[in-house]
Design an enzyme around this catalytic site. Structure first.
Site, PDB file in Angstrom:
ATOM      1  N   GLY A  84       0.829  -1.204   0.000  1.00  0.00           N
ATOM      2  CA  GLY A  84       0.000   0.000   0.000  1.00  0.00           C
ATOM      3  C   GLY A  84       0.856   1.243   0.000  1.00  0.00           C
ATOM      4  O   GLY A  84       2.009   1.237   0.437  1.00  0.00           O
ATOM      5  N   ARG A  85       0.263   2.312  -0.500  1.00  0.00           N
ATOM      6  CA  ARG A  85       0.983   3.586  -0.560  1.00  0.00           C
ATOM      7  C   ARG A  85      -0.031   4.708  -0.391  1.00  0.00           C
ATOM      8  O   ARG A  85      -1.084   4.711  -1.032  1.00  0.00           O
ATOM      9  CB  ARG A  85       1.711   3.716  -1.904  1.00  0.00           C
ATOM     10  CG  ARG A  85       2.541   4.982  -2.056  1.00  0.00           C
ATOM     11  CD  ARG A  85       3.162   5.027  -3.436  1.00  0.00           C
ATOM     12  NE  ARG A  85       4.187   4.009  -3.597  1.00  0.00           N
ATOM     13  CZ  ARG A  85       5.493   4.248  -3.455  1.00  0.00           C
ATOM     14  NH1 ARG A  85       5.902   5.467  -3.153  1.00  0.00           N
ATOM     15  NH2 ARG A  85       6.370   3.284  -3.641  1.00  0.00           N
ATOM     16  N   GLY A  86       0.265   5.650   0.491  1.00  0.00           N
ATOM     17  CA  GLY A  86      -0.636   6.762   0.744  1.00  0.00           C
ATOM     18  C   GLY A  86       0.111   8.066   0.890  1.00  0.00           C
ATOM     19  O   GLY A  86       1.317   8.151   0.624  1.00  0.00           O
ATOM     20  N   GLY A  87      -0.630   9.103   1.320  1.00  0.00           N
ATOM     21  CA  GLY A  87      -0.041  10.427   1.434  1.00  0.00           C
ATOM     22  C   GLY A  87       1.006  10.529   2.525  1.00  0.00           C
ATOM     23  O   GLY A  87       1.853  11.417   2.494  1.00  0.00           O
ATOM     24  N   PHE A  88       0.974   9.594   3.511  1.00  0.00           N
ATOM     25  CA  PHE A  88       1.896   9.693   4.639  1.00  0.00           C
ATOM     26  C   PHE A  88       3.002   8.658   4.603  1.00  0.00           C
ATOM     27  O   PHE A  88       3.861   8.647   5.471  1.00  0.00           O
ATOM     28  CB  PHE A  88       1.130   9.566   5.960  1.00  0.00           C
ATOM     29  CG  PHE A  88       0.208  10.723   6.209  1.00  0.00           C
ATOM     30  CD1 PHE A  88       0.702  12.000   6.359  1.00  0.00           C
ATOM     31  CD2 PHE A  88      -1.152  10.533   6.270  1.00  0.00           C
ATOM     32  CE1 PHE A  88      -0.147  13.072   6.576  1.00  0.00           C
ATOM     33  CE2 PHE A  88      -2.009  11.593   6.494  1.00  0.00           C
ATOM     34  CZ  PHE A  88      -1.499  12.867   6.649  1.00  0.00           C
ATOM     35  N   GLY A  89       3.004   7.762   3.621  1.00  0.00           N
ATOM     36  CA  GLY A  89       4.083   6.790   3.557  1.00  0.00           C
ATOM     37  C   GLY A  89       3.702   5.523   2.826  1.00  0.00           C
ATOM     38  O   GLY A  89       2.661   5.439   2.170  1.00  0.00           O
ATOM     39  N   VAL A  91       3.321   1.194   2.939  1.00  0.00           N
ATOM     40  CA  VAL A  91       3.027   0.059   3.831  1.00  0.00           C
ATOM     41  C   VAL A  91       3.626  -1.209   3.213  1.00  0.00           C
ATOM     42  O   VAL A  91       3.429  -1.492   2.025  1.00  0.00           O
ATOM     43  CB  VAL A  91       1.509  -0.117   4.038  1.00  0.00           C
ATOM     44  CG1 VAL A  91       1.242  -1.266   4.996  1.00  0.00           C
ATOM     45  CG2 VAL A  91       0.894   1.170   4.566  1.00  0.00           C
ATOM     46  N   ASP A 203     -11.422  10.910   9.322  1.00  0.00           N
ATOM     47  CA  ASP A 203     -11.044  10.574   7.940  1.00  0.00           C
ATOM     48  C   ASP A 203     -11.551   9.190   7.565  1.00  0.00           C
ATOM     49  O   ASP A 203     -10.839   8.390   6.956  1.00  0.00           O
ATOM     50  CB  ASP A 203      -9.524  10.650   7.775  1.00  0.00           C
ATOM     51  CG  ASP A 203      -9.106  10.717   6.302  1.00  0.00           C
ATOM     52  OD1 ASP A 203      -9.923  11.161   5.473  1.00  0.00           O
ATOM     53  OD2 ASP A 203      -7.962  10.338   5.980  1.00  0.00           O
TER      54      ASP A 203
END
Length: 394
Positions: A84-89, A91, A203
Site C-alpha cells: 500500500g501507498r498513501g499520502g503519509f508513507g 506500507v 477521515d
C-alpha cells in the site's frame, strides 16, 4: 588637464563598481550563512522534537521495536513487499521473528514536523483502543529520520480495492456488505462512546476500512483522529478547528466550510461510505453519489442504486433491507448535524429494531477546483476550495 580629469573619473567608476561587487559578495555570503544557520536550527528542532516524541512514546502504552528487527521482517523494505501507498508513507508486508505477519507503515521523510505530530497522535490514540472492528497497533519505531508503525496484517487489504473494482466487487455479496457496514458502525460506536478515550476519526473512507481473511471490517489510520470529551448527548458537542484535514467527498459541510468538529462529522462520512458500499460507486466530483441516491429515493426507485453485481442474487427480504439501508445513509448525510442520527441509533435502524425517519434533501460539499485528497488549510480559505450544492428533489 582634461585628460587627467577623464582618467580620474574612470578610476572612480572602477572603484565604485569594485565596491558594489564586494558588497554583493558580502551580502550573498551573509545570506548563505543565514540560510545555513536556519537549516541547522530547523534540523536541531526536528531532532529535539523527535527525541521528545520518542520519550513520550517510551512512557506510554505502545511497545517499541528496533529498526533492525523491522528491516529484517520486510527484507530491507523491498519493493516486492509493498502492499500500500498513501499520502503519509508506504506500507509493507512483514514477518516477525516469531512468524507473525504484520503490516509495516514507514512514514514519508517529507513534511517531517507535521508527520511527526500525526505519528505521535496515532501512537497515543490507537494504542489505547481494543475492538474487533479497529485495526490493532502492535508497536512502533523511531530511529533517526525513520518513523514506523507496525499493525496486525490484513490479508484482504482495504475495502476500496474490492468495492470500486469492477471484477472484485462481485465477490462481495449483499450479506458480506451488510456485515462490513455493521462492522464499521460498531467500530464508530466504540470510538464515540464506549472506549476509554472517546474520539472522532475525522477521515473515515473506504481506503481506511481494512478487511482481514474472514472479511471482518476494521477501521484504520488514526493519524488525524481527535480526542473528544462527551457531555452525554454527543450530537450537540462541537469545537472549531483552524486546520481542516480530511478527504473530499467524505467531509461534512459544517467541517469543510467552517471547521466545526463533532461526532456528527464521522456520521456524515459513514453515510457516504454506506452509499458507496451499497452502490459499488465512489462519491466524487465526476459522479455525485449523494445527489444520485437522493433523486432515486425521491422517485421511489432506491433499488436502482444497488450494485448490479449483487442485485440479481438478493431475495425480496434483502431488497427491502437495501431500501432501508439507503434511507439510513441519506439520514446520515443530512445538512445539519442535529438532523443526523448518532451512531448508537444507526445500528438499531440497520437491524430493523428502530424505524428510520424520512430524510430531508441533503447538501453536498465537493471541491470547486481539483479533487485533492488531503487538505491542510486555514478555515478562512476553505470557501475558495469548496462549494456547497443544494439538491433539488424532482
Amino acid at each position: 588637464m582634461l585628460t587627467l580629469h577623464m582618467y580620474h573619473n574612470s578610476d572612480t567608476t572602477k572603484s565604485k563598481k569594485f565596491l558594489t561587487v564586494i558588497a554583493a559578495v558580502i551580502a550573498g555570503f551573509a545570506l548563505l550563512l543565514l540560510s545555513l544557520s536556519f537549516l541547522i536550527w530547523r534540523k536541531f528542532q526536528r531532532r529535539r522534537m523527535g527525541v521528545a516524541v520518542f520519550d513520550d512514546i517510551m512512557r506510554g502504552e505502545c511497545p517499541t521495536y528496533l529498526l533492525e528487527t523491522i528491516r529484517a521482517s520486510t527484507d530491507g523494505f523491498r519493493p516486492e513487499n509493498e502492499i500500500g501507498r498513501g499520502g503519509f508513507g508506504i506500507v509493507y508486508k512483514g514477518q516477525m521473528p516469531d512468524g507473525q505477519e504484520v503490516a509495516v507503515k514507514r512514514l514519508s521523510a517529507e513534511n517531517r514536523v507535521q508527520g511527526l505530530k500525526e505519528f505521535k497522535n496515532e501512537v497515543d490514540l490507537i494504542a489505547k483502543l481494543q475492538h474487533r472492528n479497529l485495526v490493532r497497533l502492535l508497536g512502533c519505531c523511531i530511529h533517526c529520520s525513520d518513523r514506523i508503525l507496525v499493525y496486525e496484517y490484513m490479508s484482504n487489504k482495504s475495502l476500496d480495492t474490492f468495492i470500486f473494482d469492477p471484477r472484485r466487487r462481485a465477490t462481495l455479496s449483499w450479506k458480506a456488505r451488510m456485515d462490513i457496514i455493521l462492522g464499521v458502525a460498531r467500530g464508530l460506536v466504540y470510538l464515540h462512546q464506549d472506549s476509554r478515550h472517546t474520539m472522532i476519526h475525522r477521515d473515515l473512507k473506504a481506503a481506511n476500512v481494512l478487511l482481514n481473511e474472514e472479511m471482518v471490517a476494521k477501521i484504520s489510520d488514526f493519524g488525524i483522529a481527535k480526542l473528544f470529551s462527551s457531555s452525554g448527548d454527543n450530537s450537540q458537542d462541537s469545537t472549531i478547528t483552524e486546520r481542516i484535514v480530511g478527504t473530499y467527498g467524505y467531509m461534512s459541510p459544517e467541517y469543510a466550510m467552517d471547521g466545526m468538529v463533532s461526532f456528527m462529522q464521522d456520521v456524515y462520512s459513514f453515510g457516504v461510505l454506506l452509499l458507496e458500499i451499497v452502490s459499488g460507486r465512489r462519491n466524487q466530483r465526476s459522479f455525485n453519489l449523494i445527489a444520485h441516491a437522493w433523486n432515486l429515493y425521491e422517485e421511489n426507485r432506491s433499488l436502482e442504486l444497488l450494485d448490479p453485481a449483487v442485485r440479481g442474487g438478493c431475495s425480496p427480504a434483502e431488497l427491502e433491507h437495501v431500501k432501508t439501508w439507503i434511507q439510513v445513509g441519506l439520514l446520515c448525510v443530512q445538512e445539519s448535524p442535529s438532523q443526523r442520527p448518532q451512531m448508537a441509533a444507526v445500528i438499531p435502524m440497520l437491524s430493523h429494531q428502530q424505524a428510520p425517519g424520512r430524510p430531508l434533501r441533503p447538501v453536498v460539499c465537493m471541491p470547486a477546483r481539483t479533487p485533492v485528497d488531503l487538505l491542510n488549510m486555514e478555515e478562512n480559505t476553505s470557501s475558495n476550495e469548496l462549494t456547497i450544492t443544494n439538491l433539488e428533489g424532482r
